[in-house]
Design a protein around this motif. Structure first.
Motif, PDB file in Angstrom:
ATOM      1  N   GLY A  38       0.582  -1.144  -0.099  1.00 25.56           N
ATOM      2  CA  GLY A  38      -0.568  -0.191  -0.014  1.00 25.56           C
ATOM      3  C   GLY A  38       0.925   1.517   0.024  1.00 25.56           C
ATOM      4  N   ASN A  39       2.157   0.931  -0.189  1.00 28.41           N
ATOM      5  CA  ASN A  39       3.577   2.630  -0.289  1.00 28.41           C
ATOM      6  C   ASN A  39       3.444   2.929  -1.474  1.00 28.41           C
ATOM      7  OD1 ASN A  39       3.192   2.522   2.978  1.00 28.41           O
ATOM      8  ND2 ASN A  39       4.740   0.561   2.156  1.00 28.41           N
ATOM      9  N   PHE A  40       3.164   4.208  -1.688  1.00 28.55           N
ATOM     10  CA  PHE A  40       3.376   5.038  -2.880  1.00 28.55           C
ATOM     11  C   PHE A  40       4.447   6.077  -2.680  1.00 28.55           C
ATOM     12  CE2 PHE A  40      -0.448   6.625  -1.404  1.00 28.55           C
ATOM     13  CZ  PHE A  40      -0.025   7.697  -1.211  1.00 28.55           C
ATOM     14  N   ALA A  41       5.197   6.325  -3.737  1.00 31.01           N
ATOM     15  CA  ALA A  41       5.739   7.376  -3.622  1.00 31.01           C
ATOM     16  C   ALA A  41       5.069   8.733  -5.109  1.00 31.01           C
ATOM     17  CB  ALA A  41       7.313   7.325  -4.226  1.00 31.01           C
ATOM     18  N   GLY A  42       5.637   9.930  -5.191  1.00 27.98           N
ATOM     19  CA  GLY A  42       5.932  10.383  -5.933  1.00 27.98           C
ATOM     20  C   GLY A  42       5.844  11.979  -5.769  1.00 27.98           C
ATOM     21  N   SER A  43       5.610  13.194  -6.544  1.00 26.85           N
ATOM     22  CA  SER A  43       5.561  14.586  -6.602  1.00 26.85           C
ATOM     23  C   SER A  43       4.753  15.223  -6.253  1.00 26.85           C
ATOM     24  CB  SER A  43       6.369  14.587  -7.631  1.00 26.85           C
ATOM     25  OG  SER A  43       5.383  14.358  -8.913  1.00 26.85           O
ATOM     26  N   TYR A  44       5.329  16.232  -6.062  1.00 26.53           N
ATOM     27  CA  TYR A  44       4.113  17.242  -5.839  1.00 26.53           C
ATOM     28  C   TYR A  44       4.512  18.468  -5.829  1.00 26.53           C
ATOM     29  CZ  TYR A  44       0.228  19.851  -2.828  1.00 26.53           C
ATOM     30  OH  TYR A  44      -1.267  19.847  -3.047  1.00 26.53           O
ATOM     31  N   HIS A  45       3.427  19.334  -7.012  1.00 24.23           N
ATOM     32  CA  HIS A  45       3.658  20.921  -7.274  1.00 24.23           C
ATOM     33  C   HIS A  45       2.924  22.506  -6.481  1.00 24.23           C
ATOM     34  CE1 HIS A  45       5.176  24.138 -10.441  1.00 24.23           C
ATOM     35  NE2 HIS A  45       6.344  23.928 -10.015  1.00 24.23           N
ATOM     36  N   THR A  46       4.029  22.299  -5.866  1.00 28.23           N
ATOM     37  CA  THR A  46       2.359  23.853  -5.809  1.00 28.23           C
ATOM     38  C   THR A  46       2.770  25.449  -6.372  1.00 28.23           C
ATOM     39  OG1 THR A  46       1.784  24.812  -3.498  1.00 28.23           O
ATOM     40  CG2 THR A  46       4.052  24.855  -3.844  1.00 28.23           C
ATOM     41  N   ALA A  47       1.092  25.639  -6.100  1.00 32.33           N
ATOM     42  CA  ALA A  47       1.152  27.038  -6.438  1.00 32.33           C
ATOM     43  C   ALA A  47       0.851  27.991  -5.759  1.00 32.33           C
ATOM     44  CB  ALA A  47       0.158  26.616  -7.962  1.00 32.33           C
ATOM     45  N   VAL A  48       0.820  27.201  -4.703  1.00 33.92           N
ATOM     46  CA  VAL A  48       0.765  28.274  -3.205  1.00 33.92           C
ATOM     47  C   VAL A  48       1.529  28.434  -2.272  1.00 33.92           C
ATOM     48  CG1 VAL A  48      -0.827  29.144  -1.472  1.00 33.92           C
ATOM     49  CG2 VAL A  48      -1.810  27.301  -3.046  1.00 33.92           C
ATOM     50  N   THR A  49       2.828  29.496  -2.515  1.00 33.33           N
ATOM     51  CA  THR A  49       2.987  29.870  -1.623  1.00 33.33           C
ATOM     52  C   THR A  49       3.706  30.740  -0.553  1.00 33.33           C
ATOM     53  OG1 THR A  49       6.182  29.223  -1.610  1.00 33.33           O
ATOM     54  CG2 THR A  49       4.858  30.560  -2.888  1.00 33.33           C
ATOM     55  N   SER A  50       3.777  31.262   0.168  1.00 28.88           N
ATOM     56  CA  SER A  50       4.058  32.325   1.133  1.00 28.88           C
ATOM     57  C   SER A  50       5.866  33.222   1.077  1.00 28.88           C
ATOM     58  CB  SER A  50       3.189  32.234   2.428  1.00 28.88           C
ATOM     59  OG  SER A  50       4.745  31.251   2.790  1.00 28.88           O
ATOM     60  N   THR A  51       6.271  32.220   0.652  1.00 28.41           N
ATOM     61  CA  THR A  51       7.796  32.821   0.511  1.00 28.41           C
ATOM     62  C   THR A  51       9.012  33.378  -0.708  1.00 28.41           C
ATOM     63  OG1 THR A  51      10.206  31.116   0.826  1.00 28.41           O
ATOM     64  CG2 THR A  51       8.335  29.905  -0.246  1.00 28.41           C
TER      65      THR A  51
END
Length: 94
Positions: free
Chosen positions: A48-61
């Motif tokens: 049940g484990n998985f990996a991947g990537s996340y690219h956010t469109a929201v940031t405060s930096t």
């Protein structure tokens, strides 16, 4: 009359039966949320484990937004309900 009733019964069972089966929860693929952030989930292994990537469109930096790795787990169920899953993101830019 009996043949017609039997035919209608068989036809209705054929149309209803597929909806009675439990639908499989497929996480793999690309997901986009309401804010425009994108998540890509690779194959879920047998544990049940998985990996991947996340690219956010929201940031405060003020730093440039970068693709960030994620890891997660899908909880398998007894087949009577949909599984649950969770994931964490290791932000690469903050």
């Amino acid at each position: 009359m009996v043949q017609r009733t039997l035919f209608l019964l068989v036809l209705s069972l054929a149309l209803v039966a597929p909806s009675l089966s439990v639908r499989k929860c497929v996480l793999t693929g690309r997901w986009t949320n309401d804010l425009g952030s994108n998540m890509t989930i690779e194959a879920v292994n047998k544990e049940g484990n998985f990996a991947g990537s996340y690219h956010t469109a929201v940031t405060s930096t003020m730093n440039e937004i970068q693709l960030s790795p994620l890891q997660g787990s899908q909880h398998r169920t007894n087949g009577k309900s949909q599984p649950t899953f969770g994931f964490t993101v290791n932000w690469s830019f903050s």
